[in-house]
Scaffold this active site. Structure first.
Site, PDB file in Angstrom:
ATOM      1  N   ASP A  46       0.832  -1.206   0.000  1.00 31.28           N
ATOM      2  CA  ASP A  46       0.000   0.000   0.000  1.00 31.28           C
ATOM      3  C   ASP A  46       0.870   1.262   0.000  1.00 31.28           C
ATOM      4  O   ASP A  46       1.832   1.369   0.765  1.00 31.28           O
ATOM      5  CB  ASP A  46      -0.877   0.045   1.248  1.00 31.28           C
ATOM      6  CG  ASP A  46      -1.746  -1.189   1.428  1.00 31.28           C
ATOM      7  OD1 ASP A  46      -1.304  -2.290   1.057  1.00 31.28           O
ATOM      8  OD2 ASP A  46      -2.853  -1.053   1.968  1.00 31.28           O
ATOM      9  N   HIS A  90      -1.118   4.434  -0.521  1.00 27.72           N
ATOM     10  CA  HIS A  90      -2.163   5.289   0.070  1.00 27.72           C
ATOM     11  C   HIS A  90      -1.899   6.787  -0.058  1.00 27.72           C
ATOM     12  O   HIS A  90      -1.981   7.528   0.926  1.00 27.72           O
ATOM     13  CB  HIS A  90      -2.372   4.923   1.536  1.00 27.72           C
ATOM     14  CG  HIS A  90      -3.330   3.791   1.744  1.00 27.72           C
ATOM     15  ND1 HIS A  90      -4.636   3.821   1.292  1.00 27.72           N
ATOM     16  CD2 HIS A  90      -3.172   2.580   2.345  1.00 27.72           C
ATOM     17  CE1 HIS A  90      -5.241   2.692   1.605  1.00 27.72           C
ATOM     18  NE2 HIS A  90      -4.368   1.909   2.247  1.00 27.72           N
ATOM     19  N   ASP A 104      -4.113  -0.517  -3.338  1.00 24.51           N
ATOM     20  CA  ASP A 104      -4.256   0.614  -2.406  1.00 24.51           C
ATOM     21  C   ASP A 104      -3.241   1.717  -2.696  1.00 24.51           C
ATOM     22  O   ASP A 104      -2.481   2.152  -1.830  1.00 24.51           O
ATOM     23  CB  ASP A 104      -4.159   0.146  -0.953  1.00 24.51           C
ATOM     24  CG  ASP A 104      -5.461  -0.479  -0.456  1.00 24.51           C
ATOM     25  OD1 ASP A 104      -6.324  -0.779  -1.305  1.00 24.51           O
ATOM     26  OD2 ASP A 104      -5.620  -0.663   0.762  1.00 24.51           O
ATOM     27  N   ASP A 135      -6.465   6.948  -1.629  1.00 23.58           N
ATOM     28  CA  ASP A 135      -7.245   7.151  -0.401  1.00 23.58           C
ATOM     29  C   ASP A 135      -6.335   7.415   0.792  1.00 23.58           C
ATOM     30  O   ASP A 135      -5.179   7.011   0.839  1.00 23.58           O
ATOM     31  CB  ASP A 135      -8.158   5.956  -0.091  1.00 23.58           C
ATOM     32  CG  ASP A 135      -9.456   5.985  -0.877  1.00 23.58           C
ATOM     33  OD1 ASP A 135      -9.830   7.067  -1.354  1.00 23.58           O
ATOM     34  OD2 ASP A 135     -10.093   4.918  -1.014  1.00 23.58           O
ATOM     35  N   ARG A 136      -6.905   8.116   1.756  1.00 20.82           N
ATOM     36  CA  ARG A 136      -6.266   8.489   3.020  1.00 20.82           C
ATOM     37  C   ARG A 136      -5.184   9.552   2.810  1.00 20.82           C
ATOM     38  O   ARG A 136      -5.319  10.666   3.258  1.00 20.82           O
ATOM     39  CB  ARG A 136      -5.716   7.269   3.756  1.00 20.82           C
ATOM     40  CG  ARG A 136      -6.811   6.314   4.244  1.00 20.82           C
ATOM     41  CD  ARG A 136      -6.246   5.300   5.232  1.00 20.82           C
ATOM     42  NE  ARG A 136      -7.275   4.404   5.744  1.00 20.82           N
ATOM     43  CZ  ARG A 136      -8.078   4.660   6.771  1.00 20.82           C
ATOM     44  NH1 ARG A 136      -7.990   5.807   7.391  1.00 20.82           N
ATOM     45  NH2 ARG A 136      -8.978   3.788   7.172  1.00 20.82           N
ATOM     46  N   ASN A 187      -8.447  -3.064  -2.231  1.00 19.60           N
ATOM     47  CA  ASN A 187      -9.818  -2.782  -1.798  1.00 19.60           C
ATOM     48  C   ASN A 187     -10.126  -1.284  -1.820  1.00 19.60           C
ATOM     49  O   ASN A 187     -11.294  -0.885  -1.760  1.00 19.60           O
ATOM     50  CB  ASN A 187     -10.065  -3.357  -0.396  1.00 19.60           C
ATOM     51  CG  ASN A 187      -9.259  -2.667   0.682  1.00 19.60           C
ATOM     52  OD1 ASN A 187      -8.030  -2.609   0.615  1.00 19.60           O
ATOM     53  ND2 ASN A 187      -9.928  -2.125   1.695  1.00 19.60           N
ATOM     54  N   HIS A 188      -9.092  -0.436  -1.925  1.00 17.88           N
ATOM     55  CA  HIS A 188      -9.337   1.001  -2.034  1.00 17.88           C
ATOM     56  C   HIS A 188      -9.389   1.478  -3.481  1.00 17.88           C
ATOM     57  O   HIS A 188      -9.587   2.673  -3.710  1.00 17.88           O
ATOM     58  CB  HIS A 188      -8.281   1.789  -1.251  1.00 17.88           C
ATOM     59  CG  HIS A 188      -8.615   1.913   0.200  1.00 17.88           C
ATOM     60  ND1 HIS A 188      -9.312   2.975   0.721  1.00 17.88           N
ATOM     61  CD2 HIS A 188      -8.368   1.080   1.237  1.00 17.88           C
ATOM     62  CE1 HIS A 188      -9.474   2.796   2.031  1.00 17.88           C
ATOM     63  NE2 HIS A 188      -8.905   1.651   2.359  1.00 17.88           N
ATOM     64  N   HIS A 225      -3.799  -8.433  -3.208  1.00 15.88           N
ATOM     65  CA  HIS A 225      -3.864  -7.403  -2.175  1.00 15.88           C
ATOM     66  C   HIS A 225      -4.272  -7.954  -0.814  1.00 15.88           C
ATOM     67  O   HIS A 225      -3.618  -7.682   0.200  1.00 15.88           O
ATOM     68  CB  HIS A 225      -4.831  -6.295  -2.585  1.00 15.88           C
ATOM     69  CG  HIS A 225      -4.883  -5.185  -1.576  1.00 15.88           C
ATOM     70  ND1 HIS A 225      -3.841  -4.305  -1.379  1.00 15.88           N
ATOM     71  CD2 HIS A 225      -5.828  -4.830  -0.660  1.00 15.88           C
ATOM     72  CE1 HIS A 225      -4.131  -3.465  -0.418  1.00 15.88           C
ATOM     73  NE2 HIS A 225      -5.333  -3.759   0.044  1.00 15.88           N
ATOM     74  N   ARG A 242     -11.734  -6.765  10.592  1.00 20.62           N
ATOM     75  CA  ARG A 242     -12.167  -5.527   9.946  1.00 20.62           C
ATOM     76  C   ARG A 242     -13.682  -5.381   9.930  1.00 20.62           C
ATOM     77  O   ARG A 242     -14.197  -4.295   9.702  1.00 20.62           O
ATOM     78  CB  ARG A 242     -11.696  -5.496   8.487  1.00 20.62           C
ATOM     79  CG  ARG A 242     -10.217  -5.555   8.308  1.00 20.62           C
ATOM     80  CD  ARG A 242      -9.867  -5.700   6.828  1.00 20.62           C
ATOM     81  NE  ARG A 242      -8.446  -5.868   6.642  1.00 20.62           N
ATOM     82  CZ  ARG A 242      -7.577  -4.872   6.512  1.00 20.62           C
ATOM     83  NH1 ARG A 242      -8.001  -3.635   6.516  1.00 20.62           N
ATOM     84  NH2 ARG A 242      -6.292  -5.110   6.369  1.00 20.62           N
ATOM     85  N   HIS A 253      -2.308  -4.819   2.330  1.00 23.29           N
ATOM     86  CA  HIS A 253      -3.604  -4.619   2.985  1.00 23.29           C
ATOM     87  C   HIS A 253      -3.536  -4.253   4.461  1.00 23.29           C
ATOM     88  O   HIS A 253      -4.516  -3.779   5.026  1.00 23.29           O
ATOM     89  CB  HIS A 253      -4.429  -5.900   2.792  1.00 23.29           C
ATOM     90  CG  HIS A 253      -5.900  -5.800   3.075  1.00 23.29           C
ATOM     91  ND1 HIS A 253      -6.664  -4.704   2.739  1.00 23.29           N
ATOM     92  CD2 HIS A 253      -6.749  -6.687   3.654  1.00 23.29           C
ATOM     93  CE1 HIS A 253      -7.922  -4.927   3.088  1.00 23.29           C
ATOM     94  NE2 HIS A 253      -7.996  -6.113   3.651  1.00 23.29           N
TER      95      HIS A 253
END
Length: 476
Positions: free
Chosen positions: A219, A221, A248, A251-252, A280-281, A329, A379, A406
């Site tokens: 990731d 991100h 990923d 995002d964030r 997943n993002h 991922h 999660r 992840h």
């Protein structure tokens, strides 16, 4: 010392760990406090908040629920359960808990604001479902890129019909200096890469040839400046230095468009030597909550987000490296019968978004656990799989290991399940709040794994989640 007093000391120790962003140590202290004395709701509530920081929202919901069972008037526990449910997009449950907070604390302005925003989220989801059509028109339809004119005042490198290293070098310089690409070039890059990845198989199968090297990254991100540090340390992508980014990208972090566009530019320049797995993002629901949609709109346009969304849904879901390392991922499956052939046969183009169940969802969302067998997800989405599950999958498919991402790892990576499950995470000091290192894995023709760690570097004063549309995320 009485158990109750000893447990209070453990809680205080956990609070100190929490204050210094040592989330795992905080959880360990709270857990020991609970083992000594399990009737204090604050122990569970504090552990819930630490779990939120680690994105273990399922565990956070369980802890907050236990705190509420012990004290039905505990507003903070309702609040934290609401935050955790919001994070996994369970907005209806979050609304119920925010209402409880407002009922218990009528003067709590923050809870009232979050309740109102959460109710808007519920209405938006209902609206989107109401207008959903089976086969929506392509975002690329009617997009006449060739007729778009780049104003002579644009001070960046020009992009022709093909990607060039010169353009990428200029792009990196622009992004470091807070500049954007011309919208025409953004459209060109997304369109070109969407076509390339659409034509790739669901599981890309590649070899690391003699004189070549592959770097696997986890990731990122939206942490653009940390990605630049990774490239500085390890070298930039070339035809002989392959890269695989394992989902990923966005995002964030608040430079998600910069990372996505740069990775796409490299994919266009080196289509057979640069690889991208979906995370997943790279999905609509997550992008709406965690900032990428808002960032696209703020820096470019809503259409840019829709183009990215369509390109994300075309990304491969896995990469098989040298027939030895299955790289995806999330992780493994709810059914031992699933094989690499099932992944090869999966038609990802029939289902743009992963949904709440099925093979695609599991590939993007699942996590390893230390205990044998399978368990519910920490999660609150997907499941967890144990070392026996990983061993059976590797043996049945002739693999050495599963490589996945992840999850934050404090050292940037972790080797689990007797060496058969490897997690790599490439966003150091994740969200400016977790004191983790980043990592990447180098793999040569001999298929030996070389792990490298790196630290975060300074970045402009823009906070994570700066483009998220909801202040609901401020607690995460």
């Amino acid at each position: 010392m009485a158990p109750k007093d000893e447990s209070a000391e453990l809680k205080a120790k956990g609070n100190k760990y929490f204050a210094s962003h040592e989330w795992l140590n905080a959880i360990d202290s709270y857990t020991k406090a609970i083992e000594m004395y399990d009737q204090d709701p604050s122990y569970y509530c504090n552990r819930a908040q630490a779990n939120i920081k680690l994105e273990q929202y399922g565990y956070a919901i369980t802890d907050a629920t236990k705190a509420i069972e012990l004290d039905s008037g505990y507003a903070k526990a309702y609040y934290r359960r609401a935050v955790a449910n919001t994070a996994i997009l369970n907005s209806r449950a979050a609304v119920k808990d925010f209402k409880a907070v407002v009922r218990l604390e009528p003067s709590n302005k923050d809870a009232k604001l979050k309740l109102a925003e959460c109710e808007k989220m519920v209405k938006r989801v209902e609206f989107l479902r109401a207008i959903e059509v089976g086969d929506p028109p392509s975002a690329f339809e009617g997009l006449d890129i060739d007729s778009m004119v780049v104003d002579p005042s644009y001070d960046g490198a020009k992009l022709g019909k093909e990607m060039t290293q010169e353009f990428i070098d200029d792009t990196i310089s622009r992004f470091k200096n807070g500049k954007k690409l011309h919208r025409k070039y953004v459209y060109q890059i997304i369109a070109a890469v969407r076509k390339i990845v659409y034509d790739e198989p669901t599981m890309v199968e590649m070899e690391v040839h003699k004189g070549h090297q592959l770097t696997v990254c986890g990731d990122t991100h939206g942490q653009f400046f940390d990605l630049m540090e990774l490239f500085r340390l390890n070298g930039f992508p070339t035809e002989s230095h392959y890269y695989l980014f394992n989902g990923d990208f966005v995002d964030r972090g608040s430079w998600s468009t910069e990372i996505a566009l740069l990775l796409y530019a490299y994919k266009w320049l080196h289509p057979k030597a640069f690889f991208l797995n979906r995370g997943n993002h790279e999905t609509d629901d997550m992008n709406r909550v965690y900032g990428f949609e808002g960032e696209c709109k703020a820096k470019y346009s809503e259409r840019v987000f829709k183009l990215f969304s369509e390109s994300f849904s075309a990304l491969p879901l896995a990469t098989l490296i040298g027939k030895k390392f299955f790289t995806l991922h999330g992780g493994l499956f709810s059914d031992d019968k699933i094989s690499l052939d099932d992944v090869r046969k999966l038609n990802r183009h029939q289902q743009r978004q992963p949904g709440q169940q099925g093979l695609m969802m599991e590939m993007l969302w699942t996590d390893p656990q230390p205990m044998p067998g399978r368990g519910p997800s920490k999660r609150g989405v997907g499941l967890q799989f144990g070392p026996d599950v990983t061993k059976r999958f590797c043996e049945a498919n002739g693999l050495e290991a599963v490589i996945r991402s992840h999850e934050v790892r404090m050292e940037g990576y972790e080797v689990e399940h007797d060496g058969h499950c490897i997690t790599v995470f490439s966003a150091p000091k994740y969200c400016d709040s977790t004191e983790n290192k980043g990592a990447y894995i180098n793999i040569g023709p001999e298929h030996k794994l070389e792990f490298h760690k790196f630290d975060a570097v300074p970045h402009p004063d823009i906070k994570p989640m700066a483009y998220a549309q909801s202040s609901l995320m401020s607690m995460m």
